[in-house]
Design an enzyme around this catalytic site. Structure first.
Site, short mmCIF file in Angstrom:
data_model
loop_
_atom_site.label_atom_id
_atom_site.label_comp_id
_atom_site.label_asym_id
_atom_site.label_seq_id
_atom_site.Cartn_x
_atom_site.Cartn_y
_atom_site.Cartn_z
N PHE A 153 0.64 -1.27 0.04
CA PHE A 153 0.01 0.06 -0.11
C PHE A 153 1.01 1.38 -0.02
O PHE A 153 0.44 2.49 -0.52
CB PHE A 153 -1.02 -0.01 1.35
CG PHE A 153 -0.15 0.49 2.57
CD1 PHE A 153 0.12 1.69 2.62
CD2 PHE A 153 0.39 -0.43 3.34
CE1 PHE A 153 0.61 2.31 4.07
CE2 PHE A 153 1.12 -0.25 4.77
CZ PHE A 153 1.16 1.31 4.75
N LYS A 177 -1.41 -7.52 -9.28
CA LYS A 177 -2.46 -7.79 -8.07
C LYS A 177 -1.96 -6.53 -7.32
O LYS A 177 -1.19 -6.53 -6.35
CB LYS A 177 -2.20 -9.10 -7.37
CG LYS A 177 -3.57 -9.43 -6.71
CD LYS A 177 -3.98 -8.66 -5.39
CE LYS A 177 -3.22 -8.56 -4.35
NZ LYS A 177 -3.50 -7.56 -3.20
N GLU A 180 -4.88 -4.00 -1.94
CA GLU A 180 -6.44 -3.57 -2.15
C GLU A 180 -6.69 -2.43 -1.10
O GLU A 180 -7.86 -1.75 -0.96
CB GLU A 180 -7.09 -4.87 -1.51
CG GLU A 180 -6.97 -5.15 0.19
CD GLU A 180 -5.55 -5.86 0.59
OE1 GLU A 180 -4.39 -5.65 -0.30
OE2 GLU A 180 -5.26 -6.56 1.49
N CYS A 285 9.56 2.14 3.07
CA CYS A 285 10.23 0.74 3.38
C CYS A 285 11.80 1.54 3.59
O CYS A 285 12.81 0.73 4.23
CB CYS A 285 10.47 -0.10 2.39
SG CYS A 285 10.80 0.94 0.61
N GLU A 386 8.82 -4.21 12.99
CA GLU A 386 8.86 -2.93 12.04
C GLU A 386 7.68 -1.93 12.43
O GLU A 386 6.31 -2.53 12.26
CB GLU A 386 8.72 -3.39 10.67
CG GLU A 386 8.77 -2.30 9.57
CD GLU A 386 8.55 -2.64 8.10
OE1 GLU A 386 8.11 -3.81 8.02
OE2 GLU A 386 8.98 -2.03 7.22
P1 NAD Z 1 1.65 -6.50 2.88
O1 NAD Z 1 2.76 -7.70 3.28
O2 NAD Z 1 0.72 -6.49 4.13
O3 NAD Z 1 0.79 -6.53 1.88
C1 NAD Z 1 1.75 -6.80 0.59
C2 NAD Z 1 0.83 -7.56 -0.69
O4 NAD Z 1 0.80 -8.74 0.06
C3 NAD Z 1 -0.56 -6.66 -0.72
O5 NAD Z 1 -1.04 -6.82 -2.24
C4 NAD Z 1 -1.48 -7.65 -0.16
O6 NAD Z 1 -2.65 -7.91 -0.74
C5 NAD Z 1 -1.03 -9.23 -0.14
N1 NAD Z 1 -1.22 -9.84 1.25
C6 NAD Z 1 -1.61 -9.36 2.49
N2 NAD Z 1 -1.68 -10.34 3.31
C7 NAD Z 1 -1.55 -11.46 2.54
C8 NAD Z 1 -1.40 -12.86 2.89
N3 NAD Z 1 -1.70 -13.26 4.29
N4 NAD Z 1 -1.09 -13.65 2.05
C9 NAD Z 1 -1.11 -13.35 0.84
N5 NAD Z 1 -0.87 -11.99 0.26
C10 NAD Z 1 -1.08 -11.29 1.05
O7 NAD Z 1 2.57 -5.23 2.95
P2 NAD Z 1 1.91 -3.89 2.99
O8 NAD Z 1 1.28 -3.48 4.67
O9 NAD Z 1 0.78 -3.44 2.16
O10 NAD Z 1 3.18 -2.92 2.96
C11 NAD Z 1 4.01 -2.57 4.05
C12 NAD Z 1 5.31 -3.43 3.97
O11 NAD Z 1 5.70 -3.49 2.86
C13 NAD Z 1 6.26 -2.96 4.83
O12 NAD Z 1 6.74 -4.14 5.65
C14 NAD Z 1 7.30 -2.23 4.03
O13 NAD Z 1 8.65 -2.31 4.70
C15 NAD Z 1 7.24 -3.31 2.92
N6 NAD Z 1 7.96 -2.74 1.67
C16 NAD Z 1 9.07 -3.12 1.33
C17 NAD Z 1 9.76 -2.37 0.47
C18 NAD Z 1 11.03 -2.91 -0.31
O14 NAD Z 1 11.36 -2.44 -1.42
N7 NAD Z 1 11.69 -3.59 0.53
C19 NAD Z 1 9.00 -1.46 -0.22
C20 NAD Z 1 8.03 -1.08 0.03
C21 NAD Z 1 7.35 -1.50 1.22
#
Ligand code: NAD
Length: 501
Positions: A153, A177, A180, A285, A386
């Protein structure tokens, strides 16, 4: 479900279609709780239809001339540039970051689109003449087939643009994908990609959560998955999709430390630190979430607090806002709970950002103001998790070596920075720190697309990073051709059953 809100469509085979699902979730403005749209949790059939469309389109797209592919991205970058203000406005409405920061989010993605327009020179193979007498060897970097992208997100413009432009420019087709929680700006970017000339089926979008992600991980026709998000979900995606035989790259969670040496330029350093800790409400991130003050730099704590206290908390649309809301009520509760645990676990609360004073509709928003703890140590929840909110943890170290050992002992290896005027100290830091992105007096850089994003230890799974040269390797299969062409000078020798020398 109220009927008057827009329903976000899927994109399948070049058509924006309404989902047939019965499960819809609201997209919510985090500053006001206003509902903006409904996003569908796509059905298993819809995921299959999207992959089938991508698979069918691959047959012709893989053979489309380089110039034709590249020109789409030349047009696409112009369309994004022309629409950057309205894209940023959509992004701010659903994600919360300030308008200026939202424009930066779009712009950093736009840079990858510009890079994708160079695909002709990026996707060239190698050639060696006369590897044996009359024999030449060369490589073809061929597209893989259907690739999928799963995005978080916090950068709903930049991160989708890390993925599908480069994958498609390489000759693959794609199923995206988006998060959401804020899919609207991503969909607007997808519409512009269609307007730029991406043919039907080459780019597809399905919305959803866990079930849709699992379906993508399992689908036999998907050859590669790019994931950016949390370590928990990324690890699951990596394991599930590699088990299904796919190539996978996962960029995951972070706990980014900035080391401050006492010889650093004080005002520049503190401005950089406070900006990187609290910008986007700490939901980058690449946010600095831990400052490691070395030696006499510990005396700078009051000045850090003063600068943080001077930041304006409010809606991302407000003039002069520095810190917008966090993404959801659940995120706000999580951050507040971690702040409460921080004091229980013995850290010193230097600045408490809970319940910032806000008026009118913003009272309903998910706001947490800049918060600072000093005396933070390993073992405390504040340090181990985090936080992904506007909370800066301050730790101390007696020497640079101690600071390096401290950072290397943290499981995350996404980004780090050092602030110093000493080239020797900076050089030792860059050499000995086990972290992907390193900033020297820069907090904390997302590399431009001439390079690739990276990460070490728990922050990354898979060898190759997003965008840049590495992603061309990720999105292509190397084929090595060894060729001999016979001329009419007669047949020499007979059958030879030994390996040639
Ligand atoms: P998230 O892991 O909750 O969600 C990421 C994606 O996975 C979304 O599209 C979501 O719909 C899907 N998802 C969520 N729960 C799931 C599950 N149980 N099973 C399968 N898919 C699932 O992450 P977020 O909260 O959207 O984003 C924040 C996180 O992303 C932080 O940890 C941040 O550090 C990380 N991030 C990392 C980078 C990088 O380049 N290393 C960049 C941006 C964000």
């Amino acid at each position: 479900m109220s009927q008057d809100l827009p329903r976000i469509p899927l994109l399948i085979n070049g058509r924006l279609v309404p989902s047939r699902t019965t499960e819809w979730r609201p997209v919510i403005n985090p500053a006001t709780q206003e509902r903006l749209a409904w996003v569908p949790m796509a059905t298993a059939d819809e995921v299959r239809d999207a992959v089938a469309a991508a698979q069918a389109a691959f047959a012709t797209w893989r053979k489309t001339p380089i110039g034709q592919r590249a020109r789409i991205f030349l047009k696409y970058q112009q369309l994004i540039r022309d629409n950057i203000k309205s894209l940023a406005a959509t992004l701010t409405a659903e994600q919360g970051k300030t308008l200026a920061d939202a424009e930066g989010d779009v712009f950093r993605g736009l840079e990858v689109v510009e890079h994708a327009a160079n695909i002709g020179s990026l996707q060239m193979g190698e050639r060696a003449h006369n590897v044996a007498s009359g024999v030449d060897t060369y490589t073809l970097l061929q597209p893989l087939g259907v690739c999928a992208g799963i995005t978080p997100f916090n950068f709903p413009a930049m991160i989708p643009l890390w993925m599908f432009p480069m994958a498609i420019a390489c000759g693959n087709t794609f199923v995206l994908k988006p998060s959401e929680q804020d899919p609207m700006v991503t969909m607007r970017l997808v519409e512009l990609a269609l307007e730029a000339g991406i043919p039907p089926g080459v780019l597809n979008v399905v919305h959803g959560g866990e079930d849709v992600v699992n379906a993508l991980c399992d689908h036999a026709d998907i050859k590669a998955i790019s994931f950016v998000g949390s370590t928990r979900v990324g690890t699951h995606v990596y394991q599930r999709a590699t088990l299904a035989g796919k190539r996978v790259q996962c960029m995951m969670g972070a706990k980014n430390h900035a080391v401050v040496l006492p010889d650093a330029h004080k005002e520049q350093t503190l401005n950089a630190l406070v900006g990187a800790a609290f910008g986007a409400a700490g939901q980058r991130c690449m946010a600095v979430s831990v400052a490691v003050l070395v030696g006499a730099a510990r005396e700078w704590i009051p000045r850090i607090v003063e600068k943080a206290r001077g930041l304006t908390v409010g809606a991302g649309t407000g003039a002069g806002t520095d810190v917008g809301p966090v993404i959801s009520c659940a995120a706000k509760e999580r951050v507040e709970a971690l702040i409460a645990r921080g004091t229980d676990e013995g850290a010193t609360l230097e600045l408490d950002g809970r319940l910032p004073p806000l008026d009118g509709q913003l009272k309903e928003g998910n706001f947490v103001g800049p918060t600072i703890f000093s005396g933070v140590k390993p073992g405390m929840s504040l340090y181990e998790q985090e936080i992904f909110g506007p909370v800066l943890c301050i730790a101390e170290a007696a020497t640079l070596d101690e600071a390096i050992a401290f950072i290397n002992a943290n499981p995350n290896g996404n980004g780090t920075a050092i602030f110093t005027q000493s080239g020797a100290a900076a050089r030792r830091f860059e050499e000995d720190i086990d972290v992907g992105q390193v900033g020297i007096n820069v907090p904390i850089p997302v590399p431009v697309p001439l390079f690739s994003f990276t990460g070490s230890r728990a922050s990354k799974l898979g060898d190759l990073g997003p965008y840049g040269k590495q992603v061309v390797t990720f999105y292509t299969q190397t084929k090595t051709v060894t060729a001999r062409w016979f001329d009419d000078h007669g047949v020499s020798g007979g059958v030879n059953t030994t390996i040639s020398l």
